[in-house]
Enzyme design. Structure first.
Site, PDB file in Angstrom:
ATOM      1  N   LYS A  22       8.149 -10.767   6.619  1.00  0.00           N
ATOM      2  CA  LYS A  22       7.854  -9.695   7.591  1.00  0.00           C
ATOM      3  C   LYS A  22       6.476  -9.889   8.196  1.00  0.00           C
ATOM      4  CE  LYS A  22       6.163  -5.615   6.006  1.00  0.00           C
ATOM      5  NZ  LYS A  22       4.931  -5.078   6.590  1.00  0.00           N
ATOM      6  N   ASN A  23       5.480 -10.081   7.332  1.00  0.00           N
ATOM      7  CA  ASN A  23       4.102 -10.100   7.845  1.00  0.00           C
ATOM      8  C   ASN A  23       3.769 -11.382   8.602  1.00  0.00           C
ATOM      9  OD1 ASN A  23       3.746  -7.573   6.899  1.00  0.00           O
ATOM     10  ND2 ASN A  23       2.502  -8.128   5.123  1.00  0.00           N
ATOM     11  N   CYS A 120      -3.276   5.069   7.399  1.00  0.00           N
ATOM     12  CA  CYS A 120      -1.936   5.219   6.839  1.00  0.00           C
ATOM     13  C   CYS A 120      -2.090   5.547   5.363  1.00  0.00           C
ATOM     14  CB  CYS A 120      -1.093   3.979   7.068  1.00  0.00           C
ATOM     15  SG  CYS A 120      -1.620   2.599   6.091  1.00  0.00           S
ATOM     16  N   ARG A 125      -7.961   1.946   7.350  1.00  0.00           N
ATOM     17  CA  ARG A 125      -7.524   0.790   8.123  1.00  0.00           C
ATOM     18  C   ARG A 125      -8.163   0.694   9.512  1.00  0.00           C
ATOM     19  NH1 ARG A 125      -1.532  -0.712   6.847  1.00  0.00           N
ATOM     20  NH2 ARG A 125      -2.434  -2.748   7.158  1.00  0.00           N
ATOM     21  N   ASP A 325      -0.619  -6.616  -1.815  1.00  0.00           N
ATOM     22  CA  ASP A 325       0.766  -6.194  -1.564  1.00  0.00           C
ATOM     23  C   ASP A 325       1.680  -6.368  -2.786  1.00  0.00           C
ATOM     24  OD1 ASP A 325      -0.010  -5.550   0.980  1.00  0.00           O
ATOM     25  OD2 ASP A 325       0.874  -7.299   1.947  1.00  0.00           O
ATOM     26  N   ARG A 417      11.162  -0.636   5.550  1.00  0.00           N
ATOM     27  CA  ARG A 417      10.214  -1.286   6.464  1.00  0.00           C
ATOM     28  C   ARG A 417       9.929  -2.725   6.026  1.00  0.00           C
ATOM     29  NH1 ARG A 417       5.035   1.057   6.133  1.00  0.00           N
ATOM     30  NH2 ARG A 417       4.652  -0.749   7.403  1.00  0.00           N
TER      31      ARG A 417
END
Ligand code: EPZ
Length: 441
Positions: A22-23, A120, A125, A325, A417
């Site tokens: 994803k990233n 978030c 951030r 993560d 997500r």
């Protein structure tokens, strides 16, 4: 909204293929704005963040097509209408990675208006380093009604190469490096980025840009040297495997003391994580398939775990350190270790939303600022818990797989997500996990 119901205690077995990252995919998709020709990406995962990025690129004049029936699900992005330069709040607020379009828009179209992403669940951030980097390339940047408004200098609206330092209080910035790198590839002259992020996702972006004709030296290192070119071409590129999804499934096998096989596994990208997991008693062994040599980038591995989990000390750090993560997932595992472990979060010091939920499942955790002491317990107990952010939710799923009894995890849209159909993957490994509508609970 959907919830998961998980009956814990089932051993896992079988084989799972890790999806594309994803990233990595999000900045790769944004990089398609840098060329008038189509860019095709293979192995882009089917996730809500990716669908939101596709929607955002649509508002920026890109035509996209996805061949869903093909195994690599090629996604082609063609920037056909360069007149659009505004990324609206309605989309950027759903996904912070929307900020990735800022550098490409500025480099290719000479201007950009991108809604300032808010904080978030994992912290404030800020984007000051992104803006500092783009200003060093000559961009004039102001804030207007919550939007970042950026214009490239001169009549020709072209960025100019410069010397940029991207280190902040917690090290470099991943998406900030992606933005400045994308801006520099079309700037006039040479750009040097010092303290660039070394994450594999940035190296993958540099690979795509190089294939498109960019001149980049030092990809994957903290010093990037970029010689700007006049234009870039299209490209066909396969996204790297998702190291965080891969690490999450290693933890799933470990917490249930199961032996599983993972394919498309990025062993080299997970050095620090595998080192720490090895200290806990988790053995991840690259294997050769069909007589081929061992592949440490996209190969297969088996995961096996000792009967007793050992406690460890961990600091999250920028790559090649232990990734933030995977912090929540590791914490769930350490809840069942034989002794006291400590996790210190050096990237997002408040990224501990999973702690209160794990306490509800019988974990023994003491938070002290950016650190959590985890006193291992013989078991976790199923409970209703709330998913809060993507990786915290993954940590809760792991805890539930090992817990005695039933766990209900509400708000799993956070998981959707970043994990493609996680419940189907875990079901295929033998877990008892069901997706239900919250209103039916
Ligand atoms: C990326 O976010 C990832 N997101 C995050 O993954 C990941 O947690 C993070 O990198 C760190 O590895 C994507 O790739 C889409 P940063 P990013 O800028 O780039 C500070 C997930 O779960 N900072 O590298 O936004 C910041 O506060 C997500 O998949 C500044 O001070 O993170 C943090 O402490 C969540 N100023 C540190 O740098 C800035 O301008 C690293 O943040 C930017 C960041």
């Amino acid at each position: 909204m959907d919830a998961f119901i998980i009956k814990g205690g089932r051993p896992l077995h079988g084989t799972v293929r890790v999806h594309g990252s994803k990233n990595a995919s999000l900045p790769l998709m944004a990089a398609a704005l840098l060329t008038d020709s189509p860019v095709t990406l293979h192995d882009v995962p089917d996730l809500s963040d990716i669908r939101n990025m596709t929607r955002l690129l649509g508002t920026l004049g890109c035509e996209t097509s996805l061949k869903d029936a093909e195994p690599s699900r090629p996604l082609t992005i063609h920037a056909t209408d360069p007149s659009q330069t505004a990324a609206p709040y309605e989309i950027v607020k759903t996904m912070r990675a929307g900020i990735c379009v800022l550098g490409p828009l500025l480099a290719k179209r000479g201007k950009a208006r991108v809604s300032m992403p808010g904080g978030c669940a994992i912290g404030d951030r800020p984007v000051d380093l992104h803006l500092r980097g783009l200003r060093a390339l000559g961009a004039e940047i102001t804030l207007d009604a919550g939007d970042i408004v950026a214009v490239a200098p001169g009549k020709d609206q072209k960025l100019i190469g410069g010397h940029v330092f991207l280190g902040g209080p917690s090290g470099s910035t991943v998406l900030g490096t992606a933005n400045v790198l994308c801006a520099a590839v079309l700037a006039k002259g040479q750009t040097v980025i010092e303290s660039a992020a070394c994450e594999p996702e940035i190296a993958d972006l540099a690979d795509l840009l190089t294939q498109m004709g960019a001149q980049i030296q030092g990809a994957g290192s903290p010093r990037l040297i970029i010689d700007g070119v006049d234009q870039l071409s299209g490209a066909d590129h396969r996204v790297i495997p998702d190291r965080i999804e891969a690490g999450t499934y290693v933890c799933a096998a470990a917490i249930t003391h199961s032996t599983i096989t993972l394919e498309n596994f990025p062993t080299d990208a997970l050095g620090a994580a595998l080192d720490r997991l090895n200290a806990v008693g988790v053995e991840v062994t690259p294997i050769s398939t069909d007589g081929q040599p061992i592949d440490r980038h996209r190969g297969s591995v088996t995961v096996k775990t000792d009967d007793t989990l050992k406690p460890i000390q961990v600091f999250t750090q920028p790559h090649p350190g232990f990734p933030t993560d995977l912090q929540a997932q590791l914490m769930s595992l350490l809840c069942l270790a034989d002794g006291n472990s400590t996790i210190t979060e050096k990237i997002f010091p408040d990224r501990f939303l999973h702690v209160a939920e794990l306490l509800r499942m019988g974990a023994n955790l003491t938070r002290n600022g950016p650190s959590v002491v985890i006193t291992g317990a013989p078991k976790l107990i199923g409970a209703p818990v709330m998913a809060s952010d993507l990786r915290a939710s993954a940590g809760l799923v792991l805890a539930a797989l090992a817990a005695k009894g039933t766990t209900t995890i509400n708000r799993v849209y956070h998981l959707d997500r970043g994990y493609e159909r996680m419940e189907l993957t875990l079901q295929s490994l033998g877990a008892d996990i069901q997706r239900v509508k919250e209103e039916n609970l």
